[in-house]
Design an enzyme around this catalytic site. Sequence first.
Site, short mmCIF file in Angstrom:
data_model
loop_
_atom_site.label_atom_id
_atom_site.label_comp_id
_atom_site.label_asym_id
_atom_site.label_seq_id
_atom_site.Cartn_x
_atom_site.Cartn_y
_atom_site.Cartn_z
N LYS A 26 43.66 39.89 41.39
CA LYS A 26 42.85 40.14 40.81
C LYS A 26 41.51 39.46 41.58
CE LYS A 26 41.36 37.51 37.20
NZ LYS A 26 40.07 36.86 37.30
N ASN A 27 41.83 38.19 41.80
CA ASN A 27 40.74 37.53 42.46
C ASN A 27 40.41 37.57 43.83
OD1 ASN A 27 40.29 36.14 40.06
ND2 ASN A 27 41.20 34.13 40.53
N ARG A 70 32.11 36.08 35.06
CA ARG A 70 31.32 35.43 35.91
C ARG A 70 31.30 35.80 37.36
NH1 ARG A 70 29.67 30.51 35.23
NH2 ARG A 70 30.01 30.35 37.25
N CYS A 123 31.12 29.29 29.59
CA CYS A 123 32.62 29.71 30.13
C CYS A 123 33.36 28.62 29.36
CB CYS A 123 32.57 29.35 31.51
SG CYS A 123 34.13 29.78 32.09
N ARG A 147 30.04 26.02 34.44
CA ARG A 147 30.54 26.69 35.85
C ARG A 147 29.08 27.29 36.33
NH1 ARG A 147 35.70 30.42 35.49
NH2 ARG A 147 35.62 30.47 37.62
N ASP A 206 44.22 27.16 38.39
CA ASP A 206 44.98 28.37 37.75
C ASP A 206 46.17 28.32 37.50
OD1 ASP A 206 42.11 29.14 37.93
OD2 ASP A 206 42.40 30.95 39.09
N ARG A 227 43.10 39.72 30.89
CA ARG A 227 42.10 39.79 31.99
C ARG A 227 42.93 39.69 33.24
NH1 ARG A 227 37.51 35.54 31.26
NH2 ARG A 227 37.16 36.69 33.24
#
Length: 417
Positions: free
Chosen positions: A22-23, A92, A116, A121, A304, A396
């Site tokens: 995802k990132n 974000r 957040c 953040r 994470d 998510r």
Amino acid sequence: MYRFIIKGGKELSGKVKVSGSKNAALPLIAASLLAKGRTILHNVPDLKDIQTMLKVVHTLGPIFHFENNKIIIDTTHIKSHVAPYELVKTMRASIYVLGPLLARVGKAKVSLPGGCAIGPRPINFHIEAMKKLGARISIKEGFVHARTSKLKGAEIYFEKVSVGATANVLMASVLARGKTVIKDAALEPEIGNLITFLKKMGADIQGKDTDTIIVNGVDNLKPVEYTVIPDRIEAGTFILAGVITRSNITVENIHPTHIRSLIDVLERMNIKLKVTDDSVKIRSCSDIRPIDIKTAPYPGFPTDLQPQLGAVLAAVPGISVINETIFENRYTHVPELIRMGSDIDVEDHIAIIRGKKRLTGAPVMASDLRGGAALVLAALAAKGESVIQRVYHIDRGYEKIESKLKNLGARIERVKN
Ligand code: UD1
């Protein structure tokens, strides 16, 4: 709204394939704005955050098609430069359109993201860097307003290592006039993935996988076809699911080098692993030892994976200590773990975990993505039934999490509230 009902205490078995990252995919979708035409991305996870980024890009004019983990984005026409609050407040990473919009059309109006769950953040690094690249920026009525006739190369450094700001500067500088040097650049594999993608588009970038990146601006970029790297955080989460349930599962379709810090931590905990080029198998996890760890930018232990490792340590007898150095409020799942029988004290950024032999099932609530994943892991190992509310946080970041876990033998059901 869905909830998970998990009947814990069952050993898992078999293999699980990890989805695309995802990132890593999020900045690529934004970077597609840099070239006119059709960008094709493969191995994109079908997740809410990806849909949100596609919507953000679509509000700017481009059209897209997303099916079977493949995205086609046609960025021929940019009709707007506004990323609206309704979308940005839900994710974000929408700030990623700032750099590409400035580079392609010389203007951007992007909503400030707002609060957040894991702490304040700010986006000050992104804004200061765009100013250095020659953008005029003001903050008015909840929006960042940015304009430039043409971005100019500059020397950029950040107070702290920032994944998002490094990505935004990369995307802005590839079409700037002259040379940009990014010092203390983030080393995360998602940045390496973005650099490879931008170079394929025709960008001139040196210093991939180092903390000093040099970009020589070019006049044009071309759209490309590209495959997103596997999700290292999903990989780590499944490995930890195996560890917490003491199961000899295999996690496939990954780049083990991207989770070297997790592998090191697990080996220090006396867990035996078989690591190949694209998989990690848990060979044995008896006599697991507690551990002290601290999160750090890549190649350090990822923030994470901190909540998920915390859940595992809550079920390893002995005292473990976690020092969270990246985010201020990344323990919101801890009160829920305590409801499942954990013994954890949190003071500021330190968590002291007095591991128990066994956790117990309980009704709990996810409050953010990775904290939610930690609750799933705890529930898989706990005695009895757990009900996890607010599954949308978990959705998510994890594609088809319950079907992947079911294939491993877990007793997990998704139920509509
Ligand atoms: C990205 C990841 C997120 C991960 C984080 C750290 C994405 C979409 N998200 O988030 O999952 O947890 O990296 O690995 O890829 N900071 C500032 N000002 C800024 C920007 C950041 O003070 O303008 C601070 C942050 O509050 C934090 C630190 O810098 O303390 C690192 O944050 P950063 O690396 O930027 O995180 P994100 O890119 O938002």
